[in-house]
Scaffold this motif. Structure first.
Motif, PDB file in Angstrom:
ATOM      1  N   PHE A  15       0.832  -1.191   0.000  1.00 15.53           N
ATOM      2  CA  PHE A  15       0.000   0.000   0.000  1.00 15.53           C
ATOM      3  C   PHE A  15       0.875   1.253   0.000  1.00 15.53           C
ATOM      4  O   PHE A  15       0.720   2.157  -0.828  1.00 15.53           O
ATOM      5  CB  PHE A  15      -0.907  -0.053   1.240  1.00 15.53           C
ATOM      6  N   LEU A  16       1.866   1.274   0.899  1.00 19.75           N
ATOM      7  CA  LEU A  16       2.776   2.417   0.977  1.00 19.75           C
ATOM      8  C   LEU A  16       3.539   2.589  -0.330  1.00 19.75           C
ATOM      9  O   LEU A  16       3.715   3.675  -0.842  1.00 19.75           O
ATOM     10  CB  LEU A  16       3.808   2.197   2.089  1.00 19.75           C
ATOM     11  N   TYR A  17       4.003   1.440  -0.846  1.00 20.43           N
ATOM     12  CA  TYR A  17       4.807   1.453  -2.057  1.00 20.43           C
ATOM     13  C   TYR A  17       3.998   2.041  -3.215  1.00 20.43           C
ATOM     14  O   TYR A  17       4.476   2.877  -3.960  1.00 20.43           O
ATOM     15  CB  TYR A  17       5.245   0.028  -2.378  1.00 20.43           C
ATOM     16  N   SER A  18       2.715   1.632  -3.300  1.00 21.82           N
ATOM     17  CA  SER A  18       1.920   2.139  -4.410  1.00 21.82           C
ATOM     18  C   SER A  18       1.687   3.645  -4.258  1.00 21.82           C
ATOM     19  O   SER A  18       1.555   4.362  -5.237  1.00 21.82           O
ATOM     20  CB  SER A  18       0.606   1.375  -4.542  1.00 21.82           C
ATOM     21  N   PHE A  19       1.713   4.115  -3.007  1.00 19.73           N
ATOM     22  CA  PHE A  19       1.595   5.553  -2.808  1.00 19.73           C
ATOM     23  C   PHE A  19       2.853   6.290  -3.218  1.00 19.73           C
ATOM     24  O   PHE A  19       2.816   7.292  -3.908  1.00 19.73           O
ATOM     25  CB  PHE A  19       1.262   5.870  -1.345  1.00 19.73           C
ATOM     26  N   SER A  20       4.004   5.752  -2.804  1.00 20.97           N
ATOM     27  CA  SER A  20       5.244   6.458  -3.119  1.00 20.97           C
ATOM     28  C   SER A  20       5.509   6.433  -4.627  1.00 20.97           C
ATOM     29  O   SER A  20       6.267   7.232  -5.126  1.00 20.97           O
ATOM     30  CB  SER A  20       6.420   5.867  -2.346  1.00 20.97           C
ATOM     31  N   ASN A  21       4.874   5.514  -5.337  1.00 19.48           N
ATOM     32  CA  ASN A  21       5.047   5.482  -6.788  1.00 19.48           C
ATOM     33  C   ASN A  21       3.808   6.012  -7.506  1.00 19.48           C
ATOM     34  O   ASN A  21       3.529   5.647  -8.629  1.00 19.48           O
ATOM     35  CB  ASN A  21       5.323   4.057  -7.259  1.00 19.48           C
ATOM     36  N   SER A  22       3.077   6.860  -6.836  1.00 22.54           N
ATOM     37  CA  SER A  22       1.861   7.368  -7.450  1.00 22.54           C
ATOM     38  C   SER A  22       2.201   8.214  -8.679  1.00 22.54           C
ATOM     39  O   SER A  22       3.346   8.599  -8.877  1.00 22.54           O
ATOM     40  CB  SER A  22       1.085   8.211  -6.448  1.00 22.54           C
ATOM     41  N   ASP A  23       1.198   8.510  -9.451  1.00 22.69           N
ATOM     42  CA  ASP A  23       1.393   9.208 -10.715  1.00 22.69           C
ATOM     43  C   ASP A  23       2.006  10.598 -10.559  1.00 22.69           C
ATOM     44  O   ASP A  23       2.469  11.179 -11.509  1.00 22.69           O
ATOM     45  CB  ASP A  23       0.047   9.361 -11.430  1.00 22.69           C
ATOM     46  N   THR A  24       1.946  11.153  -9.356  1.00 23.14           N
ATOM     47  CA  THR A  24       2.432  12.518  -9.215  1.00 23.14           C
ATOM     48  C   THR A  24       3.923  12.569  -8.900  1.00 23.14           C
ATOM     49  O   THR A  24       4.483  13.641  -8.786  1.00 23.14           O
ATOM     50  CB  THR A  24       1.650  13.256  -8.111  1.00 23.14           C
ATOM     51  N   ASP A  25       4.561  11.435  -8.730  1.00 19.08           N
ATOM     52  CA  ASP A  25       6.003  11.459  -8.498  1.00 19.08           C
ATOM     53  C   ASP A  25       6.745  11.850  -9.758  1.00 19.08           C
ATOM     54  O   ASP A  25       6.356  11.476 -10.852  1.00 19.08           O
ATOM     55  CB  ASP A  25       6.477  10.063  -8.063  1.00 19.08           C
ATOM     56  N   PHE A  26       7.818  12.590  -9.581  1.00 16.89           N
ATOM     57  CA  PHE A  26       8.665  12.881 -10.737  1.00 16.89           C
ATOM     58  C   PHE A  26      10.103  12.996 -10.263  1.00 16.89           C
ATOM     59  O   PHE A  26      10.361  13.184  -9.066  1.00 16.89           O
ATOM     60  CB  PHE A  26       8.187  14.138 -11.466  1.00 16.89           C
ATOM     61  N   ASP A  27      11.042  12.870 -11.207  1.00 14.90           N
ATOM     62  CA  ASP A  27      12.464  12.903 -10.834  1.00 14.90           C
ATOM     63  C   ASP A  27      13.166  14.161 -11.323  1.00 14.90           C
ATOM     64  O   ASP A  27      14.146  14.594 -10.745  1.00 14.90           O
ATOM     65  CB  ASP A  27      13.189  11.681 -11.425  1.00 14.90           C
ATOM     66  N   PHE A  28      12.703  14.679 -12.456  1.00 13.85           N
ATOM     67  CA  PHE A  28      13.385  15.855 -13.018  1.00 13.85           C
ATOM     68  C   PHE A  28      12.429  16.581 -13.952  1.00 13.85           C
ATOM     69  O   PHE A  28      11.315  16.105 -14.204  1.00 13.85           O
ATOM     70  CB  PHE A  28      14.671  15.438 -13.749  1.00 13.85           C
ATOM     71  N   TYR A  29      12.884  17.729 -14.433  1.00  8.33           N
ATOM     72  CA  TYR A  29      12.075  18.503 -15.378  1.00  8.33           C
ATOM     73  C   TYR A  29      12.711  18.419 -16.766  1.00  8.33           C
ATOM     74  O   TYR A  29      13.937  18.353 -16.887  1.00  8.33           O
ATOM     75  CB  TYR A  29      12.046  19.981 -14.985  1.00  8.33           C
ATOM     76  N   HIS A  30      11.872  18.462 -17.775  1.00  6.16           N
ATOM     77  CA  HIS A  30      12.359  18.588 -19.147  1.00  6.16           C
ATOM     78  C   HIS A  30      11.825  19.916 -19.656  1.00  6.16           C
ATOM     79  O   HIS A  30      10.605  20.092 -19.779  1.00  6.16           O
ATOM     80  CB  HIS A  30      11.833  17.410 -19.990  1.00  6.16           C
ATOM     81  N   LEU A  31      12.752  20.842 -19.878  1.00  7.94           N
ATOM     82  CA  LEU A  31      12.370  22.156 -20.416  1.00  7.94           C
ATOM     83  C   LEU A  31      12.526  22.081 -21.922  1.00  7.94           C
ATOM     84  O   LEU A  31      13.648  21.962 -22.428  1.00  7.94           O
ATOM     85  CB  LEU A  31      13.267  23.260 -19.841  1.00  7.94           C
ATOM     86  N   ARG A  32      11.402  22.099 -22.618  1.00  9.53           N
ATOM     87  CA  ARG A  32      11.437  21.959 -24.081  1.00  9.53           C
ATOM     88  C   ARG A  32      11.260  23.333 -24.715  1.00  9.53           C
ATOM     89  O   ARG A  32      10.208  23.969 -24.578  1.00  9.53           O
ATOM     90  CB  ARG A  32      10.344  20.994 -24.537  1.00  9.53           C
ATOM     91  N   LEU A  33      12.309  23.769 -25.420  1.00 11.63           N
ATOM     92  CA  LEU A  33      12.299  25.078 -26.072  1.00 11.63           C
ATOM     93  C   LEU A  33      12.180  24.859 -27.567  1.00 11.63           C
ATOM     94  O   LEU A  33      12.862  23.998 -28.133  1.00 11.63           O
ATOM     95  CB  LEU A  33      13.596  25.836 -25.742  1.00 11.63           C
ATOM     96  N   THR A  34      11.325  25.627 -28.192  1.00 11.21           N
ATOM     97  CA  THR A  34      11.082  25.399 -29.619  1.00 11.21           C
ATOM     98  C   THR A  34      11.542  26.577 -30.469  1.00 11.21           C
ATOM     99  O   THR A  34      11.561  27.724 -30.020  1.00 11.21           O
ATOM    100  CB  THR A  34       9.586  25.099 -29.873  1.00 11.21           C
ATOM    101  N   TRP A  35      11.934  26.238 -31.697  1.00 14.93           N
ATOM    102  CA  TRP A  35      12.301  27.257 -32.667  1.00 14.93           C
ATOM    103  C   TRP A  35      11.028  27.532 -33.478  1.00 14.93           C
ATOM    104  O   TRP A  35      10.649  26.727 -34.339  1.00 14.93           O
ATOM    105  CB  TRP A  35      13.442  26.762 -33.555  1.00 14.93           C
ATOM    106  N   PRO A  36      10.356  28.656 -33.186  1.00 10.85           N
ATOM    107  CA  PRO A  36       9.008  28.848 -33.750  1.00 10.85           C
ATOM    108  C   PRO A  36       8.957  28.806 -35.273  1.00 10.85           C
ATOM    109  O   PRO A  36       8.009  28.262 -35.840  1.00 10.85           O
ATOM    110  CB  PRO A  36       8.603  30.230 -33.223  1.00 10.85           C
TER     111      PRO A  36
END
Ligand SMILES: *[C@@H]1O[C@H](CO)[C@@H](O)[C@H](O)[C@H]1NC(C)=O
Ligand SMILES: *[C@@H]1O[C@H](CO)[C@@H](O)[C@H](O)[C@H]1NC(C)=O
Ligand SMILES: *[C@@H]1O[C@H](CO)[C@@H](O)[C@H](O)[C@H]1NC(C)=O
Ligand SMILES: *[C@@H]1O[C@H](CO)[C@@H](O)[C@H](O)[C@H]1NC(C)=O
Length: 230
Positions: free
Chosen positions: A13-34
């Motif tokens: 139960f705890l494990y499924s919480f700690s791996n819930s969908d809202t966990d993340f490890d890092f950000y990906h900043l995607r910049l586009t050339w318009p």
């Protein structure tokens, strides 16, 4: 249920919480050339003075998962970011609707911003951080540093683009390309950002996955970083 089973299910139960969908490890900043992104049939109108990479999105993720729409209880509230309006309108425009970016911010907040609430506690924090990162990470300048300038006639190789970015940031970025007729065009440069907002090396798997349309021969000069819509 015996105590062993009880423990087992409690842990599960705890494990499924700690791996819930809202966990993340890092950000990906995607910049586009318009310019490249807005080639026909994409119907967007970018003002001629716009000569920088814009934020396409700022995504909390794990190496193999991108959680989305993590909190329906924190809807987008324009008032929270209204003080940043003029900065955001430049750095994070809606390239499909340049003069009306609010809906695009709403979509980004609801799809992605709500998934980093464990770190960026408010909508204002999320957008402020994107502005700060965009200010530090300017691919057009990084490329120009290696004499890579937008051009409709001179294509570049993946390795030239990759080396130019790495020579400034010391980190491996992601590249994303698209097609215009049979031309390969540079769409995006993405940076991997840790929870302290430092750039780190995007994994090779992520780089390979993002760059599938950039061509497999990374030495051939086949990628157009377009100056204007031809
Ligand atoms: C492109 O957008 C402009 C302005 O909104 C519109 O007038 C035009 O009909 C659109 N063209 C296509 C092909 O969708
Ligand atoms: C641009 O945004 C405005 C305001 O949200 C909307 O009314 C308009 O239809 C949008 N235009 C396009 C081309 O999506
Ligand atoms: C997530 O939220 C966005 C923005 O509100 C919406 O357009 C999209 O349909 C939602 N996706 C899912 C899977 O609910
Ligand atoms: C960065 O990319 C270069 C060139 O593809 C590769 O040789 C190097 O191992 C990568 N470094 C990391 C830490 O991924």
């Amino acid at each position: 249920m015996n105590s062993f089973n009880f423990l087992f299910f409690s842990l599960l139960f705890l494990y499924s919480f700690s791996n819930s969908d809202t966990d993340f490890d890092f950000y990906h900043l995607r910049l586009t050339w318009p310019t490249s992104h807005c080639l026909p049939p994409n119907n967007c109108t970018i003002p001629s003075w716009y000569t920088m990479f814009s934020i396409l999105t700022f995504i909390p993720r794990t190496e193999d998962n991108t959680p989305t729409n993590c909190s329906s209880t924190y809807p987008f509230n324009y008032a929270e970011v209204s003080t940043f309006h003029s900065l955001l309108a430049i750095m994070w425009p809606d390239i499909w609707n340049f003069t009306n970016p609010e809906d695009y911010w709403k979509t980004n907040w609801e799809s992605h911003g709500t998934c980093s609430l464990s770190e960026l506690k408010t909508e204002k924090d999320y957008f402020r951080q994107a502005i700060l990162l965009h200010n530090r990470l300017n691919p057009a300048d990084f490329l120009a540093n290696s004499q890579i300038l937008p051009s409709n006639s001179i294509p570049y190789s993946y390795n030239q683009l990759d080396n130019a970015i790495r020579s400034v940031t010391q980190k491996n970025a992601t590249f994303h390309c698209g097609f215009y007729g049979d031309q390969v065009v540079l769409h995006e440069i993405g940076f991997c950002i840790d929870k302290q907002f430092n750039v780190f090396d995007c994994s090779q798997a992520m780089r390979d996955w993002e760059s599938d349309r950039c061509g497999s021969d990374h030495d051939s000069q086949s990628i157009f970083y377009l100056k204007s819509v031809p």
